[in-house]
Design a protein around this motif. Structure first.
Motif, PDB file in Angstrom:
ATOM      1  N   ALA A 156      -2.243  -7.478   1.979  1.00 38.48           N
ATOM      2  CA  ALA A 156      -1.549  -6.201   1.785  1.00 38.48           C
ATOM      3  C   ALA A 156      -2.441  -5.202   1.068  1.00 38.48           C
ATOM      4  N   ILE A 157      -3.052  -5.625  -0.015  1.00 36.80           N
ATOM      5  CA  ILE A 157      -3.895  -4.722  -0.805  1.00 36.80           C
ATOM      6  C   ILE A 157      -5.044  -4.182   0.022  1.00 36.80           C
ATOM      7  N   MET A 158      -5.692  -5.028   0.777  1.00 34.15           N
ATOM      8  CA  MET A 158      -6.848  -4.597   1.562  1.00 34.15           C
ATOM      9  C   MET A 158      -6.456  -3.589   2.635  1.00 34.15           C
ATOM     10  N   LEU A 189       4.456   6.414  -7.313  1.00 33.77           N
ATOM     11  CA  LEU A 189       5.326   5.243  -7.199  1.00 33.77           C
ATOM     12  C   LEU A 189       4.564   4.028  -7.711  1.00 33.77           C
ATOM     13  N   LEU A 190       5.109   3.352  -8.714  1.00 35.85           N
ATOM     14  CA  LEU A 190       4.503   2.152  -9.273  1.00 35.85           C
ATOM     15  C   LEU A 190       5.196   0.931  -8.673  1.00 35.85           C
ATOM     16  N   LEU A 191       4.421   0.046  -8.067  1.00 39.85           N
ATOM     17  CA  LEU A 191       4.960  -1.164  -7.452  1.00 39.85           C
ATOM     18  C   LEU A 191       4.302  -2.382  -8.088  1.00 39.85           C
ATOM     19  N   ASP A 192       5.114  -3.325  -8.545  1.00 40.77           N
ATOM     20  CA  ASP A 192       4.607  -4.521  -9.199  1.00 40.77           C
ATOM     21  C   ASP A 192       5.034  -5.752  -8.412  1.00 40.77           C
ATOM     22  N   GLU A 193       4.057  -6.403  -7.793  1.00 42.19           N
ATOM     23  CA  GLU A 193       4.279  -7.649  -7.044  1.00 42.19           C
ATOM     24  C   GLU A 193       5.406  -7.509  -6.014  1.00 42.19           C
ATOM     25  N   VAL A 194       5.409  -6.405  -5.298  1.00 47.14           N
ATOM     26  CA  VAL A 194       6.457  -6.150  -4.321  1.00 47.14           C
ATOM     27  C   VAL A 194       6.397  -7.121  -3.135  1.00 47.14           C
ATOM     28  N   MET A 195       5.262  -7.767  -2.916  1.00 50.26           N
ATOM     29  CA  MET A 195       5.115  -8.706  -1.798  1.00 50.26           C
ATOM     30  C   MET A 195       5.451 -10.152  -2.175  1.00 50.26           C
ATOM     31  N   ALA A 196       5.634 -10.420  -3.444  1.00 51.04           N
ATOM     32  CA  ALA A 196       5.884 -11.793  -3.903  1.00 51.04           C
ATOM     33  C   ALA A 196       7.126 -12.373  -3.242  1.00 51.04           C
ATOM     34  N   GLY A 197       6.971 -13.562  -2.696  1.00 47.18           N
ATOM     35  CA  GLY A 197       8.094 -14.260  -2.090  1.00 47.18           C
ATOM     36  C   GLY A 197       8.404 -13.857  -0.662  1.00 47.18           C
ATOM     37  N   LEU A 198       7.644 -12.909  -0.107  1.00 45.23           N
ATOM     38  CA  LEU A 198       7.898 -12.478   1.261  1.00 45.23           C
ATOM     39  C   LEU A 198       7.111 -13.337   2.243  1.00 45.23           C
ATOM     40  N   ASN A 199       7.678 -13.523   3.430  1.00 43.64           N
ATOM     41  CA  ASN A 199       6.945 -14.244   4.469  1.00 43.64           C
ATOM     42  C   ASN A 199       6.012 -13.262   5.186  1.00 43.64           C
ATOM     43  N   GLU A 200       5.214 -13.760   6.118  1.00 47.09           N
ATOM     44  CA  GLU A 200       4.203 -12.926   6.799  1.00 47.09           C
ATOM     45  C   GLU A 200       4.825 -11.710   7.493  1.00 47.09           C
ATOM     46  N   THR A 201       5.944 -11.902   8.167  1.00 48.56           N
ATOM     47  CA  THR A 201       6.616 -10.799   8.858  1.00 48.56           C
ATOM     48  C   THR A 201       7.103  -9.759   7.863  1.00 48.56           C
ATOM     49  N   GLU A 202       7.712 -10.218   6.774  1.00 46.68           N
ATOM     50  CA  GLU A 202       8.203  -9.294   5.755  1.00 46.68           C
ATOM     51  C   GLU A 202       7.063  -8.544   5.066  1.00 46.68           C
ATOM     52  N   ILE A 203       5.936  -9.233   4.867  1.00 45.81           N
ATOM     53  CA  ILE A 203       4.764  -8.564   4.277  1.00 45.81           C
ATOM     54  C   ILE A 203       4.289  -7.451   5.204  1.00 45.81           C
ATOM     55  N   SER A 243      16.028  -6.924  -0.364  1.00 48.83           N
ATOM     56  CA  SER A 243      16.114  -6.562  -1.786  1.00 48.83           C
ATOM     57  C   SER A 243      14.934  -5.682  -2.195  1.00 48.83           C
ATOM     58  N   ARG A 244      13.746  -6.025  -1.713  1.00 44.06           N
ATOM     59  CA  ARG A 244      12.556  -5.224  -2.037  1.00 44.06           C
ATOM     60  C   ARG A 244      12.666  -3.824  -1.452  1.00 44.06           C
ATOM     61  N   ARG A 245      13.152  -3.728  -0.211  1.00 45.81           N
ATOM     62  CA  ARG A 245      13.322  -2.406   0.401  1.00 45.81           C
ATOM     63  C   ARG A 245      14.336  -1.581  -0.377  1.00 45.81           C
ATOM     64  N   LEU A 246      15.399  -2.216  -0.831  1.00 49.67           N
ATOM     65  CA  LEU A 246      16.401  -1.522  -1.634  1.00 49.67           C
ATOM     66  C   LEU A 246      15.794  -1.032  -2.949  1.00 49.67           C
ATOM     67  N   GLU A 247      15.003  -1.870  -3.599  1.00 50.89           N
ATOM     68  CA  GLU A 247      14.343  -1.468  -4.847  1.00 50.89           C
ATOM     69  C   GLU A 247      13.446  -0.254  -4.628  1.00 50.89           C
ATOM     70  N   ILE A 248      12.693  -0.266  -3.528  1.00 50.40           N
ATOM     71  CA  ILE A 248      11.808   0.859  -3.222  1.00 50.40           C
ATOM     72  C   ILE A 248      12.632   2.107  -2.935  1.00 50.40           C
ATOM     73  N   ALA A 249      13.705   1.966  -2.180  1.00 53.25           N
ATOM     74  CA  ALA A 249      14.574   3.110  -1.875  1.00 53.25           C
ATOM     75  C   ALA A 249      15.152   3.712  -3.152  1.00 53.25           C
ATOM     76  N   LYS A 250      15.576   2.863  -4.066  1.00 52.60           N
ATOM     77  CA  LYS A 250      16.108   3.362  -5.343  1.00 52.60           C
ATOM     78  C   LYS A 250      15.037   4.123  -6.115  1.00 52.60           C
ATOM     79  N   ALA A 251      13.816   3.599  -6.096  1.00 50.50           N
ATOM     80  CA  ALA A 251      12.718   4.271  -6.798  1.00 50.50           C
ATOM     81  C   ALA A 251      12.396   5.612  -6.145  1.00 50.50           C
ATOM     82  N   LEU A 252      12.529   5.696  -4.830  1.00 51.63           N
ATOM     83  CA  LEU A 252      12.221   6.932  -4.117  1.00 51.63           C
ATOM     84  C   LEU A 252      13.322   7.981  -4.229  1.00 51.63           C
TER      85      LEU A 252
END
Length: 106
Positions: free
Chosen positions: A63-65, A23-37, A7-16
């Motif tokens: 992610a931020i670092m 590109l403004l991203l708000d809490e795009v990593m929330a709810g993702l596991n380590e692999t997905e992050i 779902s997050r990848r789809l949201e980013i694709a739509k924004a792109l």
């Protein structure tokens, strides 16, 4: 059904789709596991490396670092630090705000 990561990848694709320069991203990593992050970080790096400026609001410090050239830290609506990831990670105001006073290095 899509996974949270899909779902997050789809949201980013739509924004792109509009080919933004910023590109403004708000809490795009929330709810993702380590692999997905890790996958999301790599995707964002690719977008950045193609010339898109990325502004991220995020609480996943791993992610931020790894993504940021410059970080601004806000605590209770006020800016408490700004600079490179290395500088911000060593800032006592940031350490106190997010880890507690017992972790501050004098």
């Amino acid at each position: 059904y899509l996974t949270i990561g899909d779902s997050r990848r789809l949201e980013i694709a739509k924004a792109l789709a509009g080919r933004p320069s910023l590109l403004l991203l708000d809490e795009v990593m929330a709810g993702l596991n380590e692999t997905e992050i890790a996958e999301a970080v790599e995707l964002i790096k690719k977008i950045r490396d193609r010339g898109t400026t990325i502004f991220i609001v995020e609480h996943v410090m791993q992610a931020i670092m790894s993504l940021s050239d410059r970080i601004i830290v806000i605590n209770y609506g006020r800016q408490i630090a700004e600079g490179s990831p290395e500088k911000v990670a060593k800032d006592n105001r940031v350490i106190e705000a997010y880890l507690g006073v017992e972790y501050v290095i004098e």
